[in-house]
Enzyme design. Structure first.
Site, PDB file in Angstrom:
ATOM      1  N   CYS A 123       0.915  -0.989   0.288  1.00  0.00           N
ATOM      2  CA  CYS A 123      -0.131  -0.003  -0.018  1.00  0.00           C
ATOM      3  C   CYS A 123       1.312   1.089   0.068  1.00  0.00           C
ATOM      4  O   CYS A 123       0.207   2.463  -1.295  1.00  0.00           O
ATOM      5  CB  CYS A 123      -0.517  -0.009   1.123  1.00  0.00           C
ATOM      6  SG  CYS A 123      -1.814   1.640   1.455  1.00  0.00           S
ATOM      7  N   CYS A 160      -1.593   1.744  -2.720  1.00  0.00           N
ATOM      8  CA  CYS A 160      -2.447   2.456  -2.647  1.00  0.00           C
ATOM      9  C   CYS A 160      -2.163   3.790  -2.784  1.00  0.00           C
ATOM     10  O   CYS A 160      -2.768   4.789  -3.323  1.00  0.00           O
ATOM     11  CB  CYS A 160      -3.668   2.490  -1.685  1.00  0.00           C
ATOM     12  SG  CYS A 160      -3.338   0.912  -1.043  1.00  0.00           S
ATOM     13  N   LYS A 203       0.106   4.961  -6.167  1.00  0.00           N
ATOM     14  CA  LYS A 203      -0.935   5.352  -7.230  1.00  0.00           C
ATOM     15  C   LYS A 203      -1.915   6.370  -6.874  1.00  0.00           C
ATOM     16  O   LYS A 203      -1.802   7.030  -7.704  1.00  0.00           O
ATOM     17  CB  LYS A 203      -1.827   3.262  -6.886  1.00  0.00           C
ATOM     18  CG  LYS A 203      -3.352   3.473  -7.680  1.00  0.00           C
ATOM     19  CD  LYS A 203      -4.597   4.285  -7.360  1.00  0.00           C
ATOM     20  CE  LYS A 203      -4.858   3.825  -5.853  1.00  0.00           C
ATOM     21  NZ  LYS A 203      -5.598   2.627  -6.212  1.00  0.00           N
ATOM     22  N   TYR A 245      -9.156  -3.592 -11.087  1.00  0.00           N
ATOM     23  CA  TYR A 245      -7.951  -1.809 -10.471  1.00  0.00           C
ATOM     24  C   TYR A 245      -7.606  -1.871 -10.860  1.00  0.00           C
ATOM     25  O   TYR A 245      -7.053  -0.533 -11.396  1.00  0.00           O
ATOM     26  CB  TYR A 245      -8.078  -2.519  -9.036  1.00  0.00           C
ATOM     27  CG  TYR A 245      -9.007  -2.488  -7.724  1.00  0.00           C
ATOM     28  CD1 TYR A 245      -9.254  -1.603  -7.148  1.00  0.00           C
ATOM     29  CD2 TYR A 245      -9.875  -4.242  -7.747  1.00  0.00           C
ATOM     30  CE1 TYR A 245     -10.595  -1.818  -6.281  1.00  0.00           C
ATOM     31  CE2 TYR A 245     -11.147  -3.799  -7.748  1.00  0.00           C
ATOM     32  CZ  TYR A 245     -10.677  -3.389  -6.479  1.00  0.00           C
ATOM     33  OH  TYR A 245     -12.510  -3.305  -5.067  1.00  0.00           O
ATOM     34  N   GLU A 275      -6.647   1.738 -13.277  1.00  0.00           N
ATOM     35  CA  GLU A 275      -6.283   2.491 -12.750  1.00  0.00           C
ATOM     36  C   GLU A 275      -5.185   3.278 -13.509  1.00  0.00           C
ATOM     37  O   GLU A 275      -4.868   4.317 -13.186  1.00  0.00           O
ATOM     38  CB  GLU A 275      -5.579   2.357 -11.220  1.00  0.00           C
ATOM     39  CG  GLU A 275      -7.312   2.283 -10.038  1.00  0.00           C
ATOM     40  CD  GLU A 275      -6.943   1.882  -9.015  1.00  0.00           C
ATOM     41  OE1 GLU A 275      -7.593   2.361  -8.324  1.00  0.00           O
ATOM     42  OE2 GLU A 275      -5.837   1.918  -8.431  1.00  0.00           O
ATOM     43  N   HIS A 329     -26.868  21.442  -2.122  1.00  0.00           N
ATOM     44  CA  HIS A 329     -27.247  22.490  -3.498  1.00  0.00           C
ATOM     45  C   HIS A 329     -26.125  23.062  -4.029  1.00  0.00           C
ATOM     46  O   HIS A 329     -25.633  24.426  -3.325  1.00  0.00           O
ATOM     47  CB  HIS A 329     -28.394  22.959  -3.676  1.00  0.00           C
ATOM     48  CG  HIS A 329     -28.834  23.052  -4.947  1.00  0.00           C
ATOM     49  ND1 HIS A 329     -28.673  21.931  -5.345  1.00  0.00           N
ATOM     50  CD2 HIS A 329     -28.816  24.707  -6.028  1.00  0.00           C
ATOM     51  CE1 HIS A 329     -28.957  22.332  -7.018  1.00  0.00           C
ATOM     52  NE2 HIS A 329     -28.575  24.229  -6.814  1.00  0.00           N
TER      53      HIS A 329
HETATM   54  P1  NDP Z   1      -7.705  -8.252 -10.257  1.00  0.00           P
HETATM   55  O1  NDP Z   1      -8.051  -9.301  -9.705  1.00  0.00           O
HETATM   56  O2  NDP Z   1      -8.502  -7.213  -9.718  1.00  0.00           O
HETATM   57  O3  NDP Z   1      -7.904  -8.295 -11.885  1.00  0.00           O
HETATM   58  C1  NDP Z   1      -7.050  -8.701 -12.543  1.00  0.00           C
HETATM   59  C2  NDP Z   1      -7.423  -9.089 -14.223  1.00  0.00           C
HETATM   60  O4  NDP Z   1      -6.192  -9.292 -14.474  1.00  0.00           O
HETATM   61  C3  NDP Z   1      -8.751  -9.235 -14.413  1.00  0.00           C
HETATM   62  O5  NDP Z   1      -9.196  -8.295 -15.059  1.00  0.00           O
HETATM   63  C4  NDP Z   1      -8.444 -10.484 -14.741  1.00  0.00           C
HETATM   64  O6  NDP Z   1      -9.218 -10.798 -16.072  1.00  0.00           O
HETATM   65  C5  NDP Z   1      -7.591 -10.294 -15.556  1.00  0.00           C
HETATM   66  N1  NDP Z   1      -6.641 -11.622 -16.063  1.00  0.00           N
HETATM   67  C6  NDP Z   1      -6.186 -12.360 -14.887  1.00  0.00           C
HETATM   68  N2  NDP Z   1      -5.768 -13.571 -15.374  1.00  0.00           N
HETATM   69  C7  NDP Z   1      -4.779 -13.270 -16.591  1.00  0.00           C
HETATM   70  C8  NDP Z   1      -4.207 -13.512 -17.397  1.00  0.00           C
HETATM   71  N3  NDP Z   1      -3.595 -14.825 -17.521  1.00  0.00           N
HETATM   72  N4  NDP Z   1      -4.444 -13.094 -18.545  1.00  0.00           N
HETATM   73  C9  NDP Z   1      -4.659 -11.820 -18.952  1.00  0.00           C
HETATM   74  N5  NDP Z   1      -5.986 -12.084 -18.525  1.00  0.00           N
HETATM   75  C10 NDP Z   1      -5.655 -12.570 -16.700  1.00  0.00           C
HETATM   76  O7  NDP Z   1      -6.400  -8.198 -10.149  1.00  0.00           O
HETATM   77  P2  NDP Z   1      -5.043  -6.422  -9.694  1.00  0.00           P
HETATM   78  O8  NDP Z   1      -4.127  -7.363 -10.532  1.00  0.00           O
HETATM   79  O9  NDP Z   1      -5.989  -5.490 -10.639  1.00  0.00           O
HETATM   80  O10 NDP Z   1      -5.286  -5.941  -8.504  1.00  0.00           O
HETATM   81  C11 NDP Z   1      -4.805  -7.183  -7.172  1.00  0.00           C
HETATM   82  C12 NDP Z   1      -5.758  -6.635  -6.616  1.00  0.00           C
HETATM   83  O11 NDP Z   1      -5.249  -5.706  -6.082  1.00  0.00           O
HETATM   84  C13 NDP Z   1      -7.043  -6.773  -6.382  1.00  0.00           C
HETATM   85  O12 NDP Z   1      -8.662  -7.831  -6.226  1.00  0.00           O
HETATM   86  C14 NDP Z   1      -7.358  -5.061  -5.622  1.00  0.00           C
HETATM   87  O13 NDP Z   1      -7.618  -6.314  -4.696  1.00  0.00           O
HETATM   88  C15 NDP Z   1      -6.246  -4.568  -5.026  1.00  0.00           C
HETATM   89  N6  NDP Z   1      -5.686  -3.497  -5.762  1.00  0.00           N
HETATM   90  C16 NDP Z   1      -7.407  -2.592  -4.916  1.00  0.00           C
HETATM   91  C17 NDP Z   1      -7.148  -1.566  -5.474  1.00  0.00           C
HETATM   92  C18 NDP Z   1      -8.503  -0.234  -4.859  1.00  0.00           C
HETATM   93  O14 NDP Z   1      -8.824  -0.899  -3.843  1.00  0.00           O
HETATM   94  N7  NDP Z   1      -8.419   0.596  -5.480  1.00  0.00           N
HETATM   95  C19 NDP Z   1      -6.466  -0.548  -6.491  1.00  0.00           C
HETATM   96  C20 NDP Z   1      -5.439  -1.234  -6.611  1.00  0.00           C
HETATM   97  C21 NDP Z   1      -4.921  -3.247  -6.585  1.00  0.00           C
HETATM   98  P3  NDP Z   1     -10.953 -12.147 -15.462  1.00  0.00           P
HETATM   99  O15 NDP Z   1     -11.774 -11.208 -15.128  1.00  0.00           O
HETATM  100  O16 NDP Z   1     -11.376 -12.681 -16.660  1.00  0.00           O
HETATM  101  O17 NDP Z   1     -10.708 -13.263 -14.432  1.00  0.00           O
END
Ligand code: NDP
Length: 450
Positions: A43, A48, A51, A177, A181, A435
C-alpha cells in the site's frame, strides 16, 4: 509455560502486519516484526499511496483543459516525470519512517530481513533463530504474470512506480483495479494508452451498467480499450516492443504492463514445516479468528486472499490484536465494504450490484441518474456522471450504491455509513441535499427505472 522470545512474531510489515504489531505492542505484548522489502508494504510503497499520487498528477491534465472554459489561459503545460517520481519517492520515504516509528513507539522490535517459519513457535531471520508463542503471517500478495514468450519484457505495477522515463505508448494487460487505474494515469500523463482485456467487459464483479458506462467514458477520452483480446507473446522490435494478439495483431509499445492479478505470498515461507494448510491458490486458510490449521500461527490480509484491500487488512490486524492481547472478542464484518477504482472518473461502489440484488431478492427497484456535472457546463468536457441505487422493494432497504464520476470514492465512502446503518430508501429521500453538489442526486432520485 514455555519461555518464548516474543508473544507475537509478525512476518511482513505491510498494512495488516504493522497494525497488528503496533496494537499488540500497545497492549503490552512483546512483539517482533520482520520485513524483507519495505516497511508499509504494498500500500505505502507500490500500491494505494503512490498510485493515488500518480492519479492526482494525471488528473491535472484534465483540469488544465477545463480551466479554459472558466477564462484561464495557461499556455503550454509542461510535465516532468522525474519531478513527480522524486517527490513521490521522498514522500514514501517519509511514510516508511513514520511506520517504523509507530512500531518502535509501541516497543515492537523490527528485523530488517526475510523471516522463515521453522516450526509452530519458531522463525529464522537473518540467520537468527527466534521463538514466539504466536506467529502472524501478513506477507500480502505479489503480482502474477503469465509465463508467455517475451515475459522478460513485461513489467508489473511494482516496477511501474519506478520507471525512469515515461513511455510514449503503453500496452496494459488486465481488466481489474490496477489495469484500469494505470490506464488513467498513463493517459492523463500524455501516454498513448491501450488496455487489453481477455473478457468482453473489464472490471468483472462490479455493476454491469457502471462497467459499461466507465468503458464509454474512458473511450471518449481516447484510451483504447480492446476487449475479448488476448496477448500470446511479447517481441522486442527496434528497441520497442510488440504485444502480439491473435485478435488484434501486433500492438506497438514502449512499455508493456501486466496487471493480471496478485497471488498470496506464501512460497518459501516454511509454512509446511509448521503444518499450515494452504488453499489451491496458495492462500493461508484461516478460521473466523484468523487462526490457521497450525493453532499458534495466524494470518491476515492478502495472504489469506479474502478481500484484498488495505482497510480490510488493517481491520483484521486490529481485530486480531484485540482478540489475542486485549481480552476483547472482535471480528471484522465483511458485508458492505465500500471500494473505489481510482480511474478518471472514479468508480465507487458499496453493497450489492443490481445483478446480485436481483438474484437474492424478490423485487428490486433501481434508481438512476445520469448527468453532466455542473462544472462541465462551462468546460465543454464531455464527461458524464452515473449514479445508481439498488433497493429491496419489500423492506425499502438500500442494498447497493454505485457511482461513476468525479470524487466517487469520497462520496461513496460517506454513503457506505448509511448502508452499514441499514438505511432505507425513505431515509435517503428524507435527507435534504447540499445544493449544488453531485452527491445530492443520491437523495433526490424518486422514480425507479426498473
Ligand atoms: P484483479 O484481480 O482486480 O484483476 C485481474 C485482471 O487480470 C482481471 O481482469 C483478470 O481477468 C485478468 N487476468 C488474470 N489472469 C490473466 C491472464 N492469465 N491473462 C490475461 N488476463 C488475466 O487484479 P489486479 O492485479 O488489478 O489487482 C490486484 C488486487 O489489488 C485487486 O483484486 C484489489 O483487491 C487490489 N487493488 C485495490 C485497489 C483499490 O482498492 N483501489 C487498487 C489496486 C489494487 P478476468 O476478469 O477474466 O479474470
Amino acid at each position: 509455560m514455555a519461555d518464548y522470545d516474543y508473544d507475537l512474531f509478525v512476518i511482513g510489515a505491510g498494512s495488516g502486519g504493522v497494525r497488528a504489531a503496533r496494537m499488540a505492542g500497545g497492549f503490552g505484548a512483546r512483539v517482533g516484526i520482520a520485513e524483507d522489502r519495505y516497511i508499509g508494504g504494498t500500500c505505502v510503497n507500490v500500491g494505494c499511496i503512490p498510485k493515488k499520487l500518480f492519479v492526482y498528477a494525471a488528473h491535472f491534465a484534465e483540469e488544465f483543459r477545463d480551466a479554459a472554459g472558466y477564462g484561464w489561459q495557461l499556455g503550454g503545460a509542461d510535465f516532468n516525470w522525474n519531478t513527480l517520481l522524486n517527490n513521490k519517492n521522498n514522500e514514501i520515504k517519509r511514510l516508511n519512517e513514520i511506520y517504523a516509528n509507530l512500531l518502535k513507539r509501541n516497543n515492537v522490535v523490527i528485523y530488517d530481513g526475510r523471516a522463515v517459519v521453522t516450526g509452530p513457535h519458531s522463525v529464522r531471520v537473518n540467520g537468527k533463530d527466534l521463538s514466539a508463542e504466536r506467529i502472524l503471517v501478513a506477507t500480502g500478495g505479489w503480482p502474477q504474470i503469465p509465463d508467455i514468450p517475451g515475459r522478460e519484457h513485461i513489467i508489473s505495477s511494482n516496477e511501474a512506480f519506478f520507471i525512469e522515463t515515461l513511455p510514449q505508448r503503453v500496452v496494459i494487460v488486465g481488466g481489474g483495479y490496477i489495469a484500469v487505474e494505470f490506464a488513467g494515469i498513463f493517459h492523463g500523463l500524455g501516454v498513448d494508452t491501450t488496455l487489453v482485456y481477455r473478457g468482453d467487459l473489464f472490471l468483472r464483479g462490479f455493476d454491469a451498467e457502471l462497467r459499461e458506462f466507465l468503458a464509454e467514458q474512458l473511450r471518449a477520452q481516447g484510451i483504447k480499450l480492446l476487449f475479448n483480446t488476448r496477448i500470446d507473446r511479447i517481441a522486442q522490435h527496434n528497441g520497442h516492443y510488440q504485444a502480439h494478439s491473435p485478435e488484434a495483431g501486433a500492438l506497438p509499445a514502449d512499455l508493456v504492463l501486466y496487471a493480471t492479478g496478485r497471488h498470496p505470498r506464501t512460497h518459501g515461507l516454511g509454512l509446511e514445516t509448521a503444518g499450515v494448510a494452504l488453499n489451491d491458490k496458495g492462500a493461508i486458510i484461516v478460521d473466523a479468528d484468523y487462526r490457521s490449521s497450525a493453532p499458534s500461527i495466524y494470518a491476515i490480509g492478502d495472504v489469506t486472499d479474502r478481500m484484498n484491500l488495505t482497510p480490510v487488512a488493517t481491520a483484521e490486524g486490529m481485530a486480531l490484536a484485540h482478540n489475542l492481547f486485549n481480552r476483547q472478542s472482535r471480528r471484522v464484518d465483511y458485508r458492505d465494504i465500500a471500494t473505489c477504482i481510482f480511474s478518471q472518473p472514479n468508480l465507487g461502489t458499496v453493497g450489492l450490484t443490481e445483478a446480485q440484488a436481483r438474484r437474492d431478492y424478490k423485487q428490486v427497484d433501481v434508481y438512476k441518474s445520469c448527468f453532466t456535472p455542473l462544472k462541465h457546463t462551462l468546460t465543454g468536457n464531455p464527461g458524464k456522471t452515473l449514479m445508481k441505487l439498488v433497493v429491496d422493494r419489500d423492506s425499502d432497504r438500500v442494498l447497493g450504491v454505485h457511482m461513476v464520476g468525479p470524487d466517487a470514492g469520497e462520496i461513496i465512502q460517506g454513503l457506505a455509513i448509511a448502508l452499514k446503518a441499514g438505511a432505507s430508501k425513505a431515509t435517503f429521500d428524507a435527507t435534504i441535499g447540499i445544493h449544488p453538489t453531485a452527491a445530492e442526486e443520491f437523495v433526490t432520485m424518486r422514480e425507479p427505472v426498473g
